[in-house]
Scaffold this motif. Structure first.
Motif, mmCIF file in Angstrom:
data_model
loop_
_atom_site.group_PDB
_atom_site.id
_atom_site.type_symbol
_atom_site.label_atom_id
_atom_site.label_comp_id
_atom_site.label_asym_id
_atom_site.label_seq_id
_atom_site.Cartn_x
_atom_site.Cartn_y
_atom_site.Cartn_z
ATOM 1 N N UNK A 1 0.772 -1.327 0.196
ATOM 2 C CA UNK A 1 -0.101 -0.161 0.026
ATOM 3 C C UNK A 1 0.994 1.264 -0.134
ATOM 4 N N UNK A 2 1.857 1.380 -0.964
ATOM 5 C CA UNK A 2 2.915 2.491 -1.006
ATOM 6 C C UNK A 2 3.813 2.626 -0.018
ATOM 7 N N UNK A 3 3.838 1.695 0.963
ATOM 8 C CA UNK A 3 4.914 1.853 2.031
ATOM 9 C C UNK A 3 5.768 0.865 2.095
ATOM 10 N N UNK A 4 6.898 0.978 2.178
ATOM 11 C CA UNK A 4 8.084 -0.522 2.273
ATOM 12 C C UNK A 4 8.463 -0.742 3.531
ATOM 13 N N UNK A 5 8.215 -2.056 3.826
ATOM 14 C CA UNK A 5 8.681 -2.642 4.936
ATOM 15 C C UNK A 5 10.166 -3.247 4.798
ATOM 16 N N UNK A 6 11.104 -2.629 5.488
ATOM 17 C CA UNK A 6 12.494 -3.022 5.212
ATOM 18 C C UNK A 6 13.070 -3.744 6.503
ATOM 19 N N UNK A 7 13.540 -5.030 6.037
ATOM 20 C CA UNK A 7 14.283 -5.786 7.230
ATOM 21 C C UNK A 7 15.555 -5.814 6.844
#
Length: 96
Positions: free
Chosen positions: A25-31
């Motif tokens: 939804x347009x946001x990056x989840x970065x691990x």
């Protein structure tokens, strides 16, 4: 008399090995693999990270930000370079 500043030598950007991210939804989840930290980036940060993944040079990335968002080249350059330094400090990208 105006003294010209030397341009910064930032050209190539790449994701560090093992860094994983997904845009939701347009946001990056970065691990971050070294410590398992999860970072959430807003739409602009996600746009930048997604373009880094495509192997984009800094100058091209800045121009894409100008084209995508309502901003000037000068402001985009300042903001993108500042954001990249944060990503580098957080061990998300490598800059050369």
């Amino acid at each position: 008399m105006k003294v010209k500043k030397k341009p910064e030598k930032i050209g190539k950007i790449r994701l560090r090995d093992g860094v994983a991210f997904r845009i939701i939804e347009g946001e990056a989840a970065v691990l971050r693999p070294d410590d398992g930290t999860l970072m959430i980036l807003n739409e602009t940060g996600s746009f930048i990270l997604n373009n880094i993944r495509k192997g984009m040079l800094i100058d091209t990335l800045i121009k894409k930000v100008v084209d995508e968002y309502d901003t000037t080249l000068k402001k985009a350059e300042k903001d993108v370079k500042s954001f990249l330094k944060i990503l580098e400090k957080e061990s998300i990208v490598e800059i050369s």
